[in-house]
Design a protein around this motif. Structure first.
Motif, PDB file in Angstrom:
ATOM      1  N   GLY A 102       0.801  -1.220   0.000  1.00  0.00           N
ATOM      2  CA  GLY A 102       0.000   0.000   0.000  1.00  0.00           C
ATOM      3  C   GLY A 102       0.833   1.269   0.000  1.00  0.00           C
ATOM      4  O   GLY A 102       1.576   1.532   0.942  1.00  0.00           O
TER       5      GLY A 102
ATOM      6  N   ASP B 191      -5.006   2.671   8.550  1.00  0.00           N
ATOM      7  CA  ASP B 191      -6.384   2.201   8.409  1.00  0.00           C
ATOM      8  C   ASP B 191      -6.470   0.682   8.315  1.00  0.00           C
ATOM      9  O   ASP B 191      -7.524   0.108   8.564  1.00  0.00           O
ATOM     10  CB  ASP B 191      -7.023   2.795   7.134  1.00  0.00           C
TER      11      ASP B 191
ATOM     12  N   GLY C  90      -7.404   9.858  11.404  1.00  0.00           N
ATOM     13  CA  GLY C  90      -7.009   8.658  10.665  1.00  0.00           C
ATOM     14  C   GLY C  90      -5.626   8.779  10.050  1.00  0.00           C
ATOM     15  O   GLY C  90      -4.748   7.932  10.273  1.00  0.00           O
TER      16      GLY C  90
ATOM     17  N   LEU D 108     -19.267   8.818   0.227  1.00  0.00           N
ATOM     18  CA  LEU D 108     -18.239   8.439   1.194  1.00  0.00           C
ATOM     19  C   LEU D 108     -18.820   7.401   2.147  1.00  0.00           C
ATOM     20  O   LEU D 108     -19.912   7.617   2.672  1.00  0.00           O
ATOM     21  CB  LEU D 108     -17.878   9.720   1.961  1.00  0.00           C
TER      22      LEU D 108
ATOM     23  N   GLU E   3       1.729  -1.311  -4.661  1.00  0.00           N
ATOM     24  CA  GLU E   3       0.462  -0.575  -4.640  1.00  0.00           C
ATOM     25  C   GLU E   3      -0.503  -1.177  -5.659  1.00  0.00           C
ATOM     26  O   GLU E   3      -0.147  -1.394  -6.808  1.00  0.00           O
ATOM     27  CB  GLU E   3       0.724   0.913  -4.949  1.00  0.00           C
TER      28      GLU E   3
ATOM     29  N   GLY F  51      -0.142   4.343   0.345  1.00  0.00           N
ATOM     30  CA  GLY F  51      -0.996   5.420   0.846  1.00  0.00           C
ATOM     31  C   GLY F  51      -0.177   6.331   1.744  1.00  0.00           C
ATOM     32  O   GLY F  51       1.065   6.335   1.713  1.00  0.00           O
TER      33      GLY F  51
ATOM     34  N   ALA G 170      -5.870  -6.584   2.599  1.00  0.00           N
ATOM     35  CA  ALA G 170      -5.726  -8.017   2.328  1.00  0.00           C
ATOM     36  C   ALA G 170      -4.815  -8.643   3.396  1.00  0.00           C
ATOM     37  O   ALA G 170      -5.002  -9.800   3.782  1.00  0.00           O
ATOM     38  CB  ALA G 170      -5.135  -8.231   0.944  1.00  0.00           C
TER      39      ALA G 170
ATOM     40  N   ALA H 217      -0.015  -1.872   4.970  1.00  0.00           N
ATOM     41  CA  ALA H 217      -0.461  -0.469   5.055  1.00  0.00           C
ATOM     42  C   ALA H 217      -1.475  -0.269   3.937  1.00  0.00           C
ATOM     43  O   ALA H 217      -1.505   0.762   3.284  1.00  0.00           O
ATOM     44  CB  ALA H 217       0.745   0.468   4.903  1.00  0.00           C
TER      45      ALA H 217
HETATM   46  C1  LIG Z   1     -13.294  12.909   3.760  1.00  0.00           C
HETATM   47  C2  LIG Z   1     -12.163  12.456   4.601  1.00  0.00           C
HETATM   48  C3  LIG Z   1     -11.523  13.373   5.391  1.00  0.00           C
HETATM   49  C4  LIG Z   1     -10.475  12.982   6.191  1.00  0.00           C
HETATM   50  N1  LIG Z   1      -9.884  13.913   6.973  1.00  0.00           N
HETATM   51  C5  LIG Z   1      -8.883  13.552   7.777  1.00  0.00           C
HETATM   52  C6  LIG Z   1      -8.233  14.524   8.587  1.00  0.00           C
HETATM   53  O1  LIG Z   1      -8.574  15.716   8.590  1.00  0.00           O
HETATM   54  N2  LIG Z   1      -7.208  14.112   9.375  1.00  0.00           N
HETATM   55  C7  LIG Z   1      -6.812  12.806   9.414  1.00  0.00           C
HETATM   56  O2  LIG Z   1      -5.886  12.484  10.157  1.00  0.00           O
HETATM   57  N3  LIG Z   1      -7.402  11.867   8.646  1.00  0.00           N
HETATM   58  C8  LIG Z   1      -8.420  12.191   7.833  1.00  0.00           C
HETATM   59  N4  LIG Z   1      -9.013  11.244   7.043  1.00  0.00           N
HETATM   60  C9  LIG Z   1      -8.589   9.825   7.124  1.00  0.00           C
HETATM   61  C10 LIG Z   1      -7.382   9.515   6.284  1.00  0.00           C
HETATM   62  O3  LIG Z   1      -7.564   9.898   4.942  1.00  0.00           O
HETATM   63  C11 LIG Z   1      -7.051   8.028   6.372  1.00  0.00           C
HETATM   64  O4  LIG Z   1      -7.113   7.595   7.692  1.00  0.00           O
HETATM   65  C12 LIG Z   1      -5.633   7.779   5.842  1.00  0.00           C
HETATM   66  O5  LIG Z   1      -5.571   8.030   4.456  1.00  0.00           O
HETATM   67  C13 LIG Z   1      -5.178   6.358   6.138  1.00  0.00           C
HETATM   68  O6  LIG Z   1      -3.903   6.175   5.615  1.00  0.00           O
HETATM   69  P1  LIG Z   1      -3.375   4.712   5.280  1.00  0.00           P
HETATM   70  O7  LIG Z   1      -1.996   4.879   4.742  1.00  0.00           O
HETATM   71  O8  LIG Z   1      -3.579   3.819   6.437  1.00  0.00           O
HETATM   72  O9  LIG Z   1      -4.354   4.174   4.146  1.00  0.00           O
HETATM   73  P2  LIG Z   1      -4.635   4.777   2.722  1.00  0.00           P
HETATM   74  O10 LIG Z   1      -4.181   6.174   2.637  1.00  0.00           O
HETATM   75  O11 LIG Z   1      -6.062   4.449   2.447  1.00  0.00           O
HETATM   76  O12 LIG Z   1      -3.705   3.920   1.757  1.00  0.00           O
HETATM   77  C14 LIG Z   1      -3.899   2.553   1.524  1.00  0.00           C
HETATM   78  C15 LIG Z   1      -3.266   2.232   0.184  1.00  0.00           C
HETATM   79  O13 LIG Z   1      -3.212   0.825   0.001  1.00  0.00           O
HETATM   80  C16 LIG Z   1      -3.586   0.500  -1.335  1.00  0.00           C
HETATM   81  N5  LIG Z   1      -4.028  -0.888  -1.326  1.00  0.00           N
HETATM   82  C17 LIG Z   1      -5.229  -1.396  -0.941  1.00  0.00           C
HETATM   83  N6  LIG Z   1      -5.214  -2.735  -1.010  1.00  0.00           N
HETATM   84  C18 LIG Z   1      -3.986  -3.094  -1.465  1.00  0.00           C
HETATM   85  C19 LIG Z   1      -3.367  -4.334  -1.712  1.00  0.00           C
HETATM   86  N7  LIG Z   1      -4.011  -5.482  -1.512  1.00  0.00           N
HETATM   87  N8  LIG Z   1      -2.095  -4.333  -2.149  1.00  0.00           N
HETATM   88  C20 LIG Z   1      -1.416  -3.163  -2.342  1.00  0.00           C
HETATM   89  N9  LIG Z   1      -1.961  -1.949  -2.115  1.00  0.00           N
HETATM   90  C21 LIG Z   1      -3.228  -1.913  -1.664  1.00  0.00           C
HETATM   91  C22 LIG Z   1      -4.657   1.517  -1.651  1.00  0.00           C
HETATM   92  O14 LIG Z   1      -4.858   1.654  -3.043  1.00  0.00           O
HETATM   93  C23 LIG Z   1      -4.063   2.779  -1.008  1.00  0.00           C
HETATM   94  O15 LIG Z   1      -3.215   3.468  -1.880  1.00  0.00           O
HETATM   95  C24 LIG Z   1     -10.061  11.623   6.208  1.00  0.00           C
HETATM   96  C25 LIG Z   1     -10.690  10.697   5.397  1.00  0.00           C
HETATM   97  C26 LIG Z   1     -11.732  11.100   4.591  1.00  0.00           C
HETATM   98  C27 LIG Z   1     -12.391  10.100   3.712  1.00  0.00           C
END
Ligand SMILES: Cc1cc2nc3c(=O)[nH]c(=O)nc-3n(C[C@H](O)[C@H](O)[C@H](O)COP(=O)(O)OP(=O)(O)OC[C@H]3O[C@@H](n4cnc5c(N)ncnc54)[C@H](O)[C@@H]3O)c2cc1C
Length: 401
Positions: free
Chosen positions: A32, A331, A343, A310, A55, A34, A182, A176
């Motif tokens: 991931g 997440d 998040g 959303l 990714e 992200g 998964a 991540a």
């Molecule tokens: C409207 C909105 C507003 C928000 N505002 C805030 C805020 O103000 N402050 C805050 O802290 N948080 C906020 N958040 C939450 C925040 O966006 C998420 O918590 C954050 O993006 C999580 O980061 P992450 O790296 O865990 O996951 P993500 O950023 O979701 O990244 C996960 C990545 O993994 C990839 N992926 C998925 N499955 C696989 C796989 N099997 N193999 C390889 N890659 C894969 C996805 O494509 C993605 O690129 C908000 C969310 C939303 C929807």
């Protein structure tokens, strides 16, 4: 270091194994690209640790990305620790202010009260932040290659399976991969991700003088009859593309203007992903009958490309699972609704903490398991505390009556 081979060795699965070991140096695979996964990768590269990110999406801009993220001291601290200083300076140049006491108003914009003040922090656009986090990682990040599963090997390493049938071996796999992880499904099959009832819509409207007046600080909560609307201001201190050209020309940032991000939550079933925004918007407009014309116009002028339904979700707390060569971050382990703005900040905090514990283990040449376990225990405590706080603040998102 772990040697790679391109030959498929497992009949029927097309799995490509890389098993030849030369010398003992830590190798980390991140599922991931992200916010959290990329921050970890940046930190590990700085620490000289071999890292590769897989990714699922075909490219950084292949799905809806551009909403505002309010970064707090944890998120900013993590980014400062993991990014090279020049990229952190670029990030600083393209964030927006985040201070003041958000107003609570009714549908006529009459002020009802003020929420608690926020001091410090910065507003960042998710798409811009992600481009900065990708900068300099080059071919360490591979798009269009999803992690589909893994197997723990007898020598304590992990064999990671990819969607194109290839595989690779690492000392540590970090899931991540976001809310649908998964890696989590394999590691913690009983972990429960719960959908929050209600129908939330995420809109984005270009920031004009008229709309700026709706959000004098960085946020305004509108409590109207039957629905709420949360407005957030994303005002870039400097236009991202120009700032990158001046401060880090090798980084290409999107040519995006300042905007208001708004979330509306209606009672009823979620609209579901993939719905056409123009249709969604036209269903919302009649519900704003009698609302202040600036709010109606804000919805009418929403940007169809950057607005979407959303689904709000959260993960129920899980106990520590017993450390192995697979862990989780962001997440993927502690999904939470955006009601407390935590998040991304928590995902970034995870990334910096895991980077710190791994770096210490790498430098001392021992104790990878201990490093991962220390990370997991601390992360689970503050991560699920953040989920609980986000759920407590959820009523701000839900209709007032
Ligand atoms: C409207 C909105 C507003 C928000 N505002 C805030 C805020 O103000 N402050 C805050 O802290 N948080 C906020 N958040 C939450 C925040 O966006 C998420 O918590 C954050 O993006 C999580 O980061 P992450 O790296 O865990 O996951 P993500 O950023 O979701 O990244 C996960 C990545 O993994 C990839 N992926 C998925 N499955 C696989 C796989 N099997 N193999 C390889 N890659 C894969 C996805 O494509 C993605 O690129 C908000 C969310 C939303 C929807």
């Amino acid at each position: 270091m772990i040697e790679r081979s391109a030959a498929p060795v497992r009949p029927g699965t097309m799995l490509v194994l890389m098993t030849e070991r030369e010398e003992r140096s830590m190798k980390v695979i991140v599922a991931g690209a992200g916010i959290g996964g990329l921050c970890l990768a940046q930190g590990l590269v700085r620490a000289g640790i071999d890292v590769r990110v897989y990714e699922r999406e075909p490219a950084a801009d292949s799905r809806y990305q551009g909403f505002r993220i309010a970064l707090n001291e944890h998120g900013l601290g993590a980014l400062r620790a993991c990014l090279p200083p020049r990229l952190y300076r670029l990030l600083d140049a393209v964030t927006g202010p985040l201070a003041g006491r958000p107003r609570v108003v009714d549908q006529h914009l009459t002020e009802l009260r003020r929420l608690d003040p926020t001091d410090g922090g910065a507003a960042a656009d998710r798409r811009v932040l992600r481009e900065i986090l990708l900068a300099g990682l080059g071919d360490r990040v591979e798009f269009a290659r999803a992690v589909t599963g893994y197997a723990e090997l007898p020598d304590g390493t992990v064999e990671v399976h990819l969607s194109d049938g290839a595989g690779t071996v690492a000392d540590l796999l970090v899931g991540a991969d976001g809310v649908g992880s998964a890696v989590r499904r394999r590691l913690l099959p009983d972990a429960r991700v719960v959908d929050v009832p209600g129908n939330s819509l995420l809109g984005r409207t270009p920031l004009t003088e008229r709309f700026a007046a709706l959000v004098p600080d960085f946020g305004t909560l509108v409590q109207g009859p039957g629905l709420t609307m949360l407005l957030g201001r994303m005002e870039f201190r400097r236009p991202p593309r120009l700032a990158a050209a001046e401060l880090a020309p090798e980084v290409e940032l999107p040519d995006t203007d300042s905007y208001l991000r708004w979330v509306v939550t209606l009672p009823g079933q979620p609209t579901g992903p993939g719905a056409d925004w123009a249709t969604v918007r036209d269903r919302l407009l009649p519900l704003l009958d009698g609302w202040h014309p600036d709010l109606v116009e804000l919805v009418r002028r929403s940007d169809v490309v950057n607005s979407a339904p959303l689904t709000l979700r959260y993960t129920e707390p899980v106990p520590h699972w017993g450390t192995g060569p697979v862990t989780l971050l962001g997440d993927a382990i502690h999904t939470m609704p955006p009601s407390a703005g935590q998040g991304a900040n928590t995902a970034l905090r995870d990334a910096a903490l895991l980077c710190r514990t791994l770096t210490a283990a790498h430098r001392s040449g021992t104790g990878l398991r201990e490093a991962v376990e220390a990370y997991e225990r601390e992360m689970l405590a503050y991560g699920f505390a953040a989920v609980a706080e986000s759920l407590e603040r959820l009523p701000d998102f839900t209709p007032s009556r």
